[in-house]
Design a protein around this motif. Sequence first.
Motif, PDB file in Angstrom:
ATOM      1  N   TYR A  59     -23.377  -2.184  74.976  1.00  0.00           N
ATOM      2  CA  TYR A  59     -23.027  -3.319  74.118  1.00  0.00           C
ATOM      3  C   TYR A  59     -24.049  -4.453  74.281  1.00  0.00           C
ATOM      4  O   TYR A  59     -24.469  -5.074  73.305  1.00  0.00           O
ATOM      5  CB  TYR A  59     -21.625  -3.814  74.458  1.00  0.00           C
TER       6      TYR A  59
ATOM      7  N   TRP B  49     -24.018  -7.526  71.672  1.00  0.00           N
ATOM      8  CA  TRP B  49     -22.583  -7.629  71.437  1.00  0.00           C
ATOM      9  C   TRP B  49     -21.849  -7.970  72.729  1.00  0.00           C
ATOM     10  O   TRP B  49     -22.188  -7.459  73.806  1.00  0.00           O
ATOM     11  CB  TRP B  49     -22.021  -6.305  70.904  1.00  0.00           C
TER      12      TRP B  49
ATOM     13  N   PRO C 156     -18.119  -7.502  74.012  1.00  0.00           N
ATOM     14  CA  PRO C 156     -16.758  -7.025  73.761  1.00  0.00           C
ATOM     15  C   PRO C 156     -15.722  -7.901  74.462  1.00  0.00           C
ATOM     16  O   PRO C 156     -15.970  -8.425  75.558  1.00  0.00           O
ATOM     17  CB  PRO C 156     -16.763  -5.605  74.331  1.00  0.00           C
TER      18      PRO C 156
ATOM     19  N   ILE D 140     -15.149  -7.681  69.167  1.00  0.00           N
ATOM     20  CA  ILE D 140     -16.546  -7.814  69.577  1.00  0.00           C
ATOM     21  C   ILE D 140     -17.102  -9.119  69.015  1.00  0.00           C
ATOM     22  O   ILE D 140     -16.904  -9.435  67.834  1.00  0.00           O
ATOM     23  CB  ILE D 140     -17.411  -6.639  69.065  1.00  0.00           C
TER      24      ILE D 140
ATOM     25  N   LEU E 151     -13.891   1.464  74.626  1.00  0.00           N
ATOM     26  CA  LEU E 151     -15.075   0.782  74.109  1.00  0.00           C
ATOM     27  C   LEU E 151     -16.165   1.775  73.727  1.00  0.00           C
ATOM     28  O   LEU E 151     -16.905   1.553  72.753  1.00  0.00           O
ATOM     29  CB  LEU E 151     -15.605  -0.209  75.153  1.00  0.00           C
TER      30      LEU E 151
ATOM     31  N   TYR F 249     -17.957   1.985  70.137  1.00  0.00           N
ATOM     32  CA  TYR F 249     -19.414   1.873  70.088  1.00  0.00           C
ATOM     33  C   TYR F 249     -20.018   3.038  69.308  1.00  0.00           C
ATOM     34  O   TYR F 249     -20.864   2.838  68.416  1.00  0.00           O
ATOM     35  CB  TYR F 249     -19.964   1.837  71.514  1.00  0.00           C
TER      36      TYR F 249
END
Length: 466
Positions: free
Chosen positions: A143, A148, A150, A281, A382, A386
């Motif tokens: 991420y 990003w 989360p 996110i 996650l 993703y």
Amino acid sequence: MSSKNNLDDEAALYTRGVSGLEEARAWLKVRNIEDIECVVPDVAGVPRGKMMPTNKFFSSDTLRMPSSIFAQTISGDYPKDDDRYTYTPTDGDLYFKPDYSTLTIVPWETDPTAQLIHDAFTKDGNPVPIAPRNVLKRVLKLYEAEGWDPVIAPEVEFYLVKPNTNPDYPLEPPVGRSGRPEVGRQSYSISALNEFDDLIDDIYDLSEAQGLEIDTLIHEEGAAQMEINLRHGHPLELADQAFMFKRTIREAALRHNIYATFMAKAMSSQPGSSMHIHQSIIDSATGRSLFNDTENEATPAFYHFIGGHQHYLPALMPVMAPYVNSYRRFARDSGSPTNLFWGYDNRTVGLRVPSSSPEARRLENRVPGSDANPYLVIAASLAAGYLGIKNGIEPDKPRATDNSEVMSKLPRTLLHAVDEFEGSEDLLDIFGEQFVATYRAIKLQEYETFMSVISAWEREYLLMNV
């Protein structure tokens, strides 16, 4: 704040977390901490580690333990070696380093004691790939590389039960302050919560003493079934909190001669217990939700995040539902998800989009059980989202009707789930070959242990009939 640690007013302002070694020394000194629990979450989410005097902790910069702590089944056994499983009894020690941001007191100990979560490394300084905390960090780096951030919020259900010292006897609800156990279902009942006021006060007090933040605590549908909702935040911090909450709730219950259990299906006549994961996110550069466009409409990334869950959750079921008992929770019309449909504010599908403002748009993964390791289940959820975004996976259409009796896509047994898990090349890339091989071996060994036990059902229906 617990009086057992004799904290002064200044010390009471800081209940959890420091930034480094010297600050930790001061933190421990002002509280007169005598012992430190050096804690490591294992693959099952069980706290492993060592306790040592504070002066001993600072006398060495390394803590060592055998690598076998990450290869142990829930029954304390070790899987038999095979070509894909990497642990052997001759493996050397691992090295453990403290994460000082997790430093907090242990408020139920009689002597002033602190606890500190550690991360696992090889002797060469590399993160151990099968350590659950490192697994989550590996996913979070994916991420981070995309820019990003989360955000997650877990909801953890559990049962209070009478003490049970003989595993041949089924679990029963405990007796509350009225002198009677619950017999009916009491979803959201305040009076049912009041039956355990003193215990709940202890949960809040012990949590506050550790700097753990409870958003809400409610009575769930089952007899003496509770749910704790944690405030949303960074996935690693929330995984740490869920890990510590489980221990805290058990300790609070024991003070009142009650057990707290996070079994996915504790009683055959009662609903199962889940660990719902709310996920969103944030774009690191703009601070805006990746799920919300400038017109306050859902973005393609939001739908692809849902699509990723629908596509990958079947293969992630050994993490979402890690034990044979976990699959007893998934039954028609049970309140637990039996499908991977999605819908808006629909609790009869596995993936729910709660009602919210556009800025708070999120996905609730309702599939995981409360018996799951919080680090691994957050990492897995996650990872599914993703991969959905990266691969542009489209979800099916949202469901607005009752789907509580629809069985769809989810594996019904642990063996089926393990087969799907090790067969996914995408997940192998995300989690790494060593973790997948080790986790697979642990789950297969646990299944063999379960199969060695003859159940009451078999004695009841097979003994004199076949």
